[in-house]
Design an enzyme around this catalytic site. Structure first.
Site, mmCIF file in Angstrom:
data_model
loop_
_atom_site.group_PDB
_atom_site.id
_atom_site.type_symbol
_atom_site.label_atom_id
_atom_site.label_comp_id
_atom_site.label_asym_id
_atom_site.label_seq_id
_atom_site.Cartn_x
_atom_site.Cartn_y
_atom_site.Cartn_z
ATOM 1 N N LYS A 140 4.121 0.989 9.074
ATOM 2 C CA LYS A 140 4.310 2.255 8.366
ATOM 3 C C LYS A 140 3.659 3.413 9.103
ATOM 4 O O LYS A 140 4.180 4.518 9.134
ATOM 5 C CB LYS A 140 3.721 2.140 6.951
ATOM 6 N N ARG A 188 4.179 -12.741 10.095
ATOM 7 C CA ARG A 188 4.885 -11.470 9.907
ATOM 8 C C ARG A 188 6.216 -11.518 10.627
ATOM 9 O O ARG A 188 6.366 -12.226 11.615
ATOM 10 C CB ARG A 188 4.077 -10.328 10.514
ATOM 11 N N GLU A 206 0.873 -1.172 0.000
ATOM 12 C CA GLU A 206 0.000 0.000 0.000
ATOM 13 C C GLU A 206 0.915 1.227 0.000
ATOM 14 O O GLU A 206 1.756 1.353 0.881
ATOM 15 C CB GLU A 206 -0.859 -0.034 1.272
HETATM 16 P P1 ATP Z 1 2.249 -1.808 7.741
HETATM 17 O O1 ATP Z 1 1.569 -2.054 9.024
HETATM 18 O O2 ATP Z 1 3.719 -1.632 7.912
HETATM 19 O O3 ATP Z 1 1.645 -0.714 6.934
HETATM 20 P P2 ATP Z 1 0.996 -3.527 5.892
HETATM 21 O O4 ATP Z 1 0.794 -4.998 5.920
HETATM 22 O O5 ATP Z 1 -0.195 -2.677 6.021
HETATM 23 O O6 ATP Z 1 2.099 -3.183 6.946
HETATM 24 P P3 ATP Z 1 1.425 -3.338 3.096
HETATM 25 O O7 ATP Z 1 1.986 -2.232 2.323
HETATM 26 O O8 ATP Z 1 -0.004 -3.642 2.945
HETATM 27 O O9 ATP Z 1 1.765 -3.079 4.614
HETATM 28 O O10 ATP Z 1 2.305 -4.650 2.890
HETATM 29 C C1 ATP Z 1 2.631 -5.238 1.671
HETATM 30 C C2 ATP Z 1 2.918 -6.684 1.940
HETATM 31 O O11 ATP Z 1 3.952 -6.800 2.923
HETATM 32 C C3 ATP Z 1 1.711 -7.404 2.492
HETATM 33 O O12 ATP Z 1 1.576 -8.614 1.779
HETATM 34 C C4 ATP Z 1 2.044 -7.649 3.930
HETATM 35 O O13 ATP Z 1 1.500 -8.855 4.358
HETATM 36 C C5 ATP Z 1 3.565 -7.704 3.924
HETATM 37 N N1 ATP Z 1 4.126 -7.285 5.204
HETATM 38 C C6 ATP Z 1 3.993 -6.092 5.833
HETATM 39 N N2 ATP Z 1 4.624 -6.073 7.011
HETATM 40 C C7 ATP Z 1 5.197 -7.300 7.145
HETATM 41 C C8 ATP Z 1 6.006 -7.928 8.156
HETATM 42 N N3 ATP Z 1 6.343 -7.285 9.272
HETATM 43 N N4 ATP Z 1 6.422 -9.191 7.943
HETATM 44 C C9 ATP Z 1 6.096 -9.853 6.817
HETATM 45 N N5 ATP Z 1 5.336 -9.333 5.839
HETATM 46 C C10 ATP Z 1 4.895 -8.074 5.988
HETATM 47 MG MG MG Z 2 -1.754 -2.901 4.565
#
Ligand code: ATP
Ligand code: MG
Length: 555
Positions: free
Chosen positions: A270, A260, A35
Site C-alpha cells: 500500500k 504472501r 490497516e
Molecule cells: P501492505 O504492505 O500492502 O500495506 P500489509 O500487510 O501491511 O500490506 P494490511 O492492511 O496489514 O497490509 O493487511 C491485511 C491482511 O492482508 C494481513 O493479514 C496481511 O497479512 C494480508 N496481506 C497483505 N498483503 C498480502 C499479500 N501480498 N499476500 C497475502 N496476504 C497479504
Molecule cells: Mg500492515
C-alpha cells in the site's frame, strides 16, 4: 466438506477441531484485519480468500476488523473503500465489523495486569540507547530499568497515560527474555507515547499499544479461533502466544502463517502504491493499471476471475511470485464463457461495397456468445459503407497475409457476406482513406451458396451509417521490469512509459451506445472490454481493454 486435498491451514484446523483438539466442538472463527491506510490490492485478496473462505468451508464466521492501532495515516475514505471491495468480491462479515481501537481500554487494563504480575516494566532507554543495548546473537540485550518495583511501574505507566511525559521518554516493555535468540522476545515494547490525534479516539490517548501486544488481545476478545496471517509474523508467534498465555483474555486463538502473494510486473504494498497516486504517476487508486481491487474492477476484472486465481495459486508456506499472465488467463476463462460478443473497429478505415445499392440497408442476426447456448442472437445492420480495421487492408500484401488486398482472396465479413477487394482510394499524401470491394449477394450470413472454399480471413466490421463513436484505452504492464519490488530497485524508475494507449474515434456496433459499467464484451478479434465506470458517459463512450485475446500464459 468436500474431501479434496486440503491445504496445511485446513490440516491444522482439522487437528484443532478433532476430539481432544484445542477447539473441539467449537465454530471456526477467523478475522481479516486490514490497516486502513490504503486501498486493498490483489495480495489482500489472497488473505481474504484464506480468512473468509476458510471460515465458509467450515461453516464458521469471519470478522472484519480495521486495524487502526497505529494512529498514523488513517482515513475513513479507506475504511469505506475496504468494505466496498470485500463485498464486491462476495464476502460478508455480517454484523461483526470492528475497530482495533475499540479495544484500547481493555488493552490498557491487560497492560496493568502484566505490570502487577511483574511481567512488564517502564523503561526509559532513549531510542538510540535502545538500539545500542539490543545486543546481538552472542550478546543479550540490557535494560537497567528491568527490576523497577511494581508500584513504581504502575505509577509511571499511569503518568505516561495522563500525558506527563514527552514522546520517546518512556516505554512499557514486557519482561520476557533479554537473551532470547528471537529478538522479538527480548523484552519487546508494549506501549509507547505518541501525541497524535487518532481518527476514532481523538486525543483520548497519548499511549498506544504496539501491534504485537494489541493484535492477540483483539483476536482473543473477539473469540477468534484461528488468526491467519502472512509469513512475516512467524517470528512474532512466540510473542503472540506469550501475550495470550499471560493476560486473562477470554479465549486462546491460534496464529497460523501463510506465504504472501507476489505477482510479477507489479508492486503489492500500500505504501508503494500510495506514492504512485500521490505523485500523480497514475490517475488514482482505481487507475485500471493498478493492482488494487478498485483498479482491477475498473479494468474489467470480475470477482469470479480473481477468486478463481487466488484459489488456484493455492496456500503455501513458501513465498512465490505468480505470473501476471496467469491472472489474465483466469479473467479470459471467465469472460470467454460469459461476455457478450460485439464488433468494434479500433483503428478504422472506410470500406465501400461498390455493388451494394446506395439506398439499401438490412438487418443480420449475429450470435451473442457461441459458448452460451442461451445467449441468442442480436440484429446488426449492414449497408454499402462500413468501417474495418486499417490493418485488415494492405495495398501490397506481405507473405501469408490473408486479409484484404487488391486481387486478394475472398474474405468473410463476420456474419454478413463474402467480399473481394478491388482497390483503394488514397488522399494527396498517399494514405489509404477508403478500401473498395464487391460482395457476393448469394452469401448472406457469410457462407457461399455453392460451397466453394473461402481462402481469406474472417474480419469484423461496423455499419458506418449506424454506429457509435468511442474512446478506447489499451493497457500494458504498469512496470516494464518483471520484479520492480526487488529490494535493490527503485520501483519508480521501473514504470513502463507505454502502459497506456488511448485510441479515439473508434467505431462501435450501435447497441454499444447504451452500454454502462460494469458491462463487459468480447470485441471480436480485439479482446475483452468493459465500459469505464468513471469516464464513460452517454455521448462520450469510454471502454477499457481488460485483457487481450491472445493467451501468453503457458500452462
Ligand atoms: P501492505 O504492505 O500492502 O500495506 P500489509 O500487510 O501491511 O500490506 P494490511 O492492511 O496489514 O497490509 O493487511 C491485511 C491482511 O492482508 C494481513 O493479514 C496481511 O497479512 C494480508 N496481506 C497483505 N498483503 C498480502 C499479500 N501480498 N499476500 C497475502 N496476504 C497479504
Ligand atoms: Mg500492515
Amino acid at each position: 466438506m468436500e474431501e479434496i486435498s486440503k491445504n496445511f491451514i485446513e490440516n491444522f484446523i482439522d487437528e484443532d477441531l478433532a476430539e481432544g483438539g484445542r477447539f473441539a466442538g467449537m465454530q471456526v472463527h477467523t478475522r481479516f484485519p486490514p490497516e486502513p491506510n490504503g486501498y486493498l490490492h490483489i495480495g489482500h485478496c489472497k488473505a481474504l480468500i484464506i480468512d473468509f473462505g476458510t471460515a465458509e468451508k467450515y461453516g464458521g464466521i469471519c470478522n472484519l476488523r480495521m486495524d487502526d492501532t497505529n494512529p498514523a495515516k488513517e482515513d475513513t475514505e479507506y475504511v469505506d473503500a475496504i468494505q466496498e471491495d470485500i463485498h464486491w468480491l462476495g464476502f460478508d462479515w455480517g454484523d461483526r465489523f470492528f475497530y482495533g481501537s475499540d479495544y484500547f481500554e481493555k488493552t490498557y487494563e491487560y497492560a496493568i495486569e502484566l505490570i502487577k504480575k511483574g511481567l512488564a516494566y517502564v523503561c526509559e532507554l532513549t531510542p538510540e540507547q535502545f538500539k545500542e543495548y539490543r545486543g546481538d546473537t552472542s550478546k543479550p540485550a540490557v535494560s537497567p530499568y528491568r527490576d523497577r518495583p511494581i508500584e513504581e511501574n504502575l505509577e509511571l505507566f499511569e503518568r505516561m497515560k495522563s500525558g506527563e511525559f514527552p514522546e520517546g521518554k518512556y516505554t512499557l516493555r514486557a519482561k520476557i527474555d533479554l537473551a532470547s535468540g528471537n529478538f522479538n522476545m527480548r523484552d519487546p515494547v508494549l506501549y509507547r507515547i505518541r501525541y497524535i490525534e487518532h481518527h476514532r479516539q481523538g486525543t483520548k490517548w497519548c499511549i498506544f499499544p504496539m501491534y504485537d501486544f494489541a493484535h492477540p488481545i483483539q483476536d482473543a476478545l473477539e473469540g477468534i479461533t484461528h488468526s491467519l496471517c502472512s509469513l512475516e509474523y512467524e517470528d512474532h508467534r512466540p510473542l503472540y502466544d506469550w501475550v495470550i498465555n499471560n493476560v486473562s483474555v477470554p479465549s486462546r486463538p491460534r496464529q497460523i502463517e501463510f506465504a504472501r502473494l507476489g505477482i510479477n510486473y507489479t508492486v503489492l504494498s500500500k505504501r508503494k502504491l500510495r506514492r504512485l497516486v500521490e505523485e500523480g504517476l497514475v490517475s488514482g487508486w482505481d487507475d485500471p493499471r493498478m493492482p488494487t481491487l478498485c483498479g482491477l474492477r475498473r479494468r474489467g476484472y470480475t470477482p469470479a476471475a480473481i477468486r478463481n486465481f487466488c484459489e488456484r495459486i493455492g496456500v503455501a508456506k513458501v513465498p512465490s511470485t505468480v505470473e501476471f499472465s496467469f491472472l489474465e488467463h483466469c479473467l479470459r476463462e471467465d469472460l470467454n464463457d460469459h461476455a457478450q460478443r460485439a464488433m468494434a473497429v479500433l483503428r478504422p478505415v472506410k470500406l465501400t461495397i461498390t455493388n451494394y445499392p446506395e439506398w439499401q440497408s438490412e438487418e443480420l442476426d449475429i450470435e451473442n456468445n457461441p459458448n452460451d447456448p442461451n445467449a441468442g442472437t442480436r440484429k446488426v445492420t449492414f449497408s454499402r459503407y462500413l468501417w474495418i480495421e486499417a490493418e485488415d487492408f494492405l495495398e501490397t500484401p506481405v507473405p501469408k497475409y490473408k486479409r484484404l488486398y487488391p486481387e486478394g482472396p475472398e474474405c468473410r465479413l463476420k456474419g454478413a457476406y463474402l467480399i473481394k477487394c478491388t482497390g483503394c482510394v488514397k488522399d494527396a499524401d498517399g494514405n489509404v482513406v477508403e478500401v473498395l470491394a464487391t460482395y457476393d449477394p448469394d452469401s448472406r450470413g457469410g457462407d457461399p451458396a455453392d460451397g466453394r472454399k473461402v481462402k481469406g480471413a474472417t474480419i469484423h466490421w461496423v455499419d458506418a451509417g449506424n454506429c457509435a463513436d468511442a474512446e478506447v484505452r489499451l493497457y500494458g504492464n504498469l512496470f516494464s521490469d518483471p520484479d520492480p519490488d526487488a529490494a535493490d530497485k527503485d520501483y519508480i524508475s521501473c514504470l513502463n512509459p507505454e502502459s497506456l494507449e488511448v485510441l479515439t474515434g473508434c467505431k462501435l456496433e450501435k447497441m454499444l451506445a447504451d452500454a454502462v459499467a460494469p458491462a463487459q464484451f468480447q470485441f471480436l478479434r480485439m479482446g475483452y472490454f468493459c465500459v469505464d465506470s468513471k469516464d464513460s458517459a452517454p455521448g462520450h463512450l469510454v471502454f477499457n481493454r481488460a485483457v487481450a485475446l491472445k493467451d501468453s500464459f503457458k500452462k
